[in-house]
Design a protein around this motif. Structure first.
Motif: not given
Length: 476
Positions: A82-91
Motif C-alpha cells: 500500500l502506498g499509504n500503510a496507515a489506511v489498511a493492512r493487506v493479507s
C-alpha cells in the motif's frame, strides 16, 4: 576283605547325584534352540527393515507436509503493498494469487455502539430488581429499526445485584455480542456497554424495574433508547465504507473479504479524497528460498535411499518398495507438474532448476530458476498453490503413492508386510515356548520316576552294605 567290601560299595554307588530338574530344563531348551535362534535372528532383521522403511516413509511424508505448510501459511503468496500503510493492512489467504494494481479510498471505519450508563455512587451500588432486555438493530438519529431476525436477550436482575455483578451477567448472557464493564471516574461509577462492529449491531436497553422510578436503585435508571438519549450514546454502530478503483463498497467489519483475487483488507484508517495505491508483486525471494530447501530435503531422502536400499548391506536392499521409491525419485525432476502450462511457461520441476545427479541426488540450477522467475513470474507463482497441479500437488501424490499400504510395490506395503512377519515370528516363538515347556514337564515326570527307582536301588544297596559289613566283621 575290608578293602574288597569297600570296593563293592563304591562300584554300586551311593545315589544318582543328578539334578533331574535342571537336566529336563536344559534338554528341552536345547531341543528348540536352533528353531528359536533362527526365528529370533529373522525377527531382528525384520525389525531393522521396519526401522529403515519407517524412516524413509517419515521423510517422504514429512517433505509433503512441510511444503504444504509453507504454502498454506501464505509464505509464497504475492505480497500486497500500500502506498499509504496507515489506511489498511493487506493479507493473502493460502492458495490464492491476486494480481494487478488498485486504488483504495477509505471514507469510514466500522465501529460498534458504545453506551455510557448513568452514574452511581460506586461499582457496588444496588441496581434494583427486575428484567433488562437487549434488542439489536440499527440506530439512526433518534430512531431504532429492530433486527427481527435476532431474538431479544432477557437478563434477570435480582435485588442483590450490583453494578459490577450486572456487567458480568450482561457479558455471560450476550456471549460477546455486548461487552460490559464498570468504569469509575470523576462522576462516579458508570456501566459501559460496547457492541460489535457493524450498523446492524446497534442496541437498545429496555428495563422493567420493581419501583417504576428512573432513579439510582431502580433498574429503570439504566434503560436507554435513541429517543431518550441524554448523552449516554458515545459511539453509533456503523459499517465501514470505502472505494476500490472508484467502486463504492461497505463492510460490517473492518476486515473486508470477497475482494478481487481473494485478498483481504484490514482497514485501519481513512484517506477521504486521497486514494492510495495497492499493488501485488510475486514473492520471488521466498520462492527461491523454498526451492533451495526443497532440493535439500530431496537430497536427504535420496541419501537415505542410497544407504538403506544399497544392494549390499542395506536393510532394504531387496525390498520392492524401496526400489520403487528410488525409481520415482529419478523420474521426479522431469515429471509434468503444470499440465495446463502454455508454451514458454514452466511445466516441470526441471523448469524450476531441479536437476538429477548421476548418484541419484539432486542439485538446484539457480540460473535456470532465476530465468524462469524473471521471464514468467506469474506462472512460477502459480506452481506454488495447494491445488491438484503444481509443486505441492505433485509431491503430495509422490508421498501418497509411496506410502499407501494397498499397493504391493509401495514402501507402505513393505512396511505392513514386515510388521505382519514380525507378528508371525512372535506367534511362532510363543508356540515354541509352549512346546518347550511341555517337553520340560514331560522329562521332569520321567526323571522323577527314574529318581524313585534310583531311591529304591539305594535302599537295596544299603542293605547289601550292611550285610557285607557283618561278613567282614566275622572274618576278622
Amino acid at each position: 576283605m575290608n578293602t574288597s567290601g569297600s570296593s563293592i560299595i563304591s562300584a554300586l554307588g551311593a545315589g544318582s547325584g543328578v539334578d533331574f530338574i535342571k537336566l529336563a530344563s536344559d534338554i528341552s531348551a536345547a531341543s528348540f534352540a536352533v528353531q528359536r535362534d533362527s526365528i529370533a535372528a529373522r525377527k531382528t532383521s525384520l525389525e531393522a527393515q521396519i526401522s529403515a522403511a519407517g524412516q524413509l516413509r517419515a521423510s517422504v511424508t514429512g517433505l509433503a507436509a512441510a511444503l504444504g505448510d509453507r504454502i498454506r501459511n501464505g509464505d509464497l503468496a504475492p505480497r500486497g503493498e500500500l502506498g499509504n500503510a496507515a489506511v489498511a493492512r493487506v493479507s493473502v489467504p493460502p492458495g490464492v494469487s491476486p494480481r494487478g494494481n488498485f486504488a483504495l479510498e477509505v471514507t469510514q471505519l466500522a465501529q460498534g455502539q458504545t453506551l455510557l450508563g448513568r452514574s452511581y455512587a460506586s461499582r457496588d451500588a444496588l441496581v434494583g430488581e427486575g428484567t433488562m432486555t437487549l434488542r439489536f438493530g440499527t440506530v439512526a438519529g433518534a430512531s431504532f429499526a429492530p433486527d427481527t431476525a435476532r431474538a431479544a436477550i432477557d437478563i434477570a436482575v435480582t435485588a442483590t445485584d450490583t453494578l459490577a455483578s450486572l456487567s458480568a451477567k450482561i457479558n455471560a448472557a450476550t456471549g460477546g455480542a455486548v461487552q460490559a464493564y464498570v468504569a469509575t471516574g470523576t462522576g462516579g461509577a458508570q456501566l459501559v456497554m460496547k457492541g460489535r462492529e457493524g450498523a446492524a449491531n446497534g442496541f437498545v436497553i429496555e428495563t422493567a424495574g420493581a419501583g417504576g422510578a428512573a432513579a439510582p436503585g431502580d433498574l429503570s435508571y439504566l434503560g436507554w433508547t435513541p429517543a431518550t438519549n441524554a448523552g449516554q450514546l458515545q459511539g453509533t454502530a456503523r459499517d465501514a465504507a470505502f472505494r476500490l478503483d472508484g467502486v463504492a463498497m461497505t463492510s460490517p467489519t473492518n476486515r473486508v473479504t470477497g475482494l478481487p483475487g481473494g485478498f483481504t483488507l484490514n482497514l485501519t484508517g481513512t484517506n477521504t479524497g486521497a486514494p492510495t495505491s495497492l499493488n501485488f508483486a510475486n514473492n520471488t525471494d521466498a520462492i527461491a528460498g523454498v526451492m533451495s530447501d526443497f532440493v535439500a530435503a530431496l537430497n536427504d531422502i535420496a541419501g537415505q535411499v542410497n544407504q538403506l536400499a544399497a544392494p549390499l548391506g542395506g536393510e532394504l536392499g531387496n525390498d520392492p518398495g524401496a526400489r520403487e521409491l528410488r525409481r520415482d525419485l529419478a523420474r521426479l525432476a522431469g515429471q509434468v507438474v503444470m499440465p495446463g502450462a502454455v508454451d514458454g511457461e514452466p511445466r516441470t520441476l526441471a523448469d524450476l532448476g531441479v536437476a538429477l545427479n548421476r548418484d541419484g541426488t539432486f542439485r538446484l540450477d539457480t540460473a535456470r530458476l532465476n530465468r524462469a522467475i524473471e521471464t514468467t513470474p506469474d506462472a512460477v507463482a502459480a506452481m506454488f498453490t495447494t491445488g491438484v497441479s503444481g509443486v505441492f500437488g505433485t509431491i503430495d501424490r509422490f508421498a501418497r503413492e509411496n506410502t499407501v499400504v494397498t499397493d504391493p510395490g509401495s514402501l507402505g506395503s513393505s512396511l505392513r508386510r514386515f510388521e505382519a512377519q514380525v507378528a508371525a515370528s512372535d506367534e511362532r516363538l510363543a508356540r515354541i515356548a509352549e512346546q518347550q515347556e511341555a517337553l520340560r514337564e514331560r522329562l521332569t515326570r520321567q526323571f522323577t520316576a527314574s529318581e524313585r527307582q534310583v531311591a529304591a536301588s539305594q535302599s537295596t544297596l544299603t542293605f547289601i552294605r550292611q550285610q557285607v559289613d557283618i561278613w567282614s566283621a566275622r572274618d576278622n
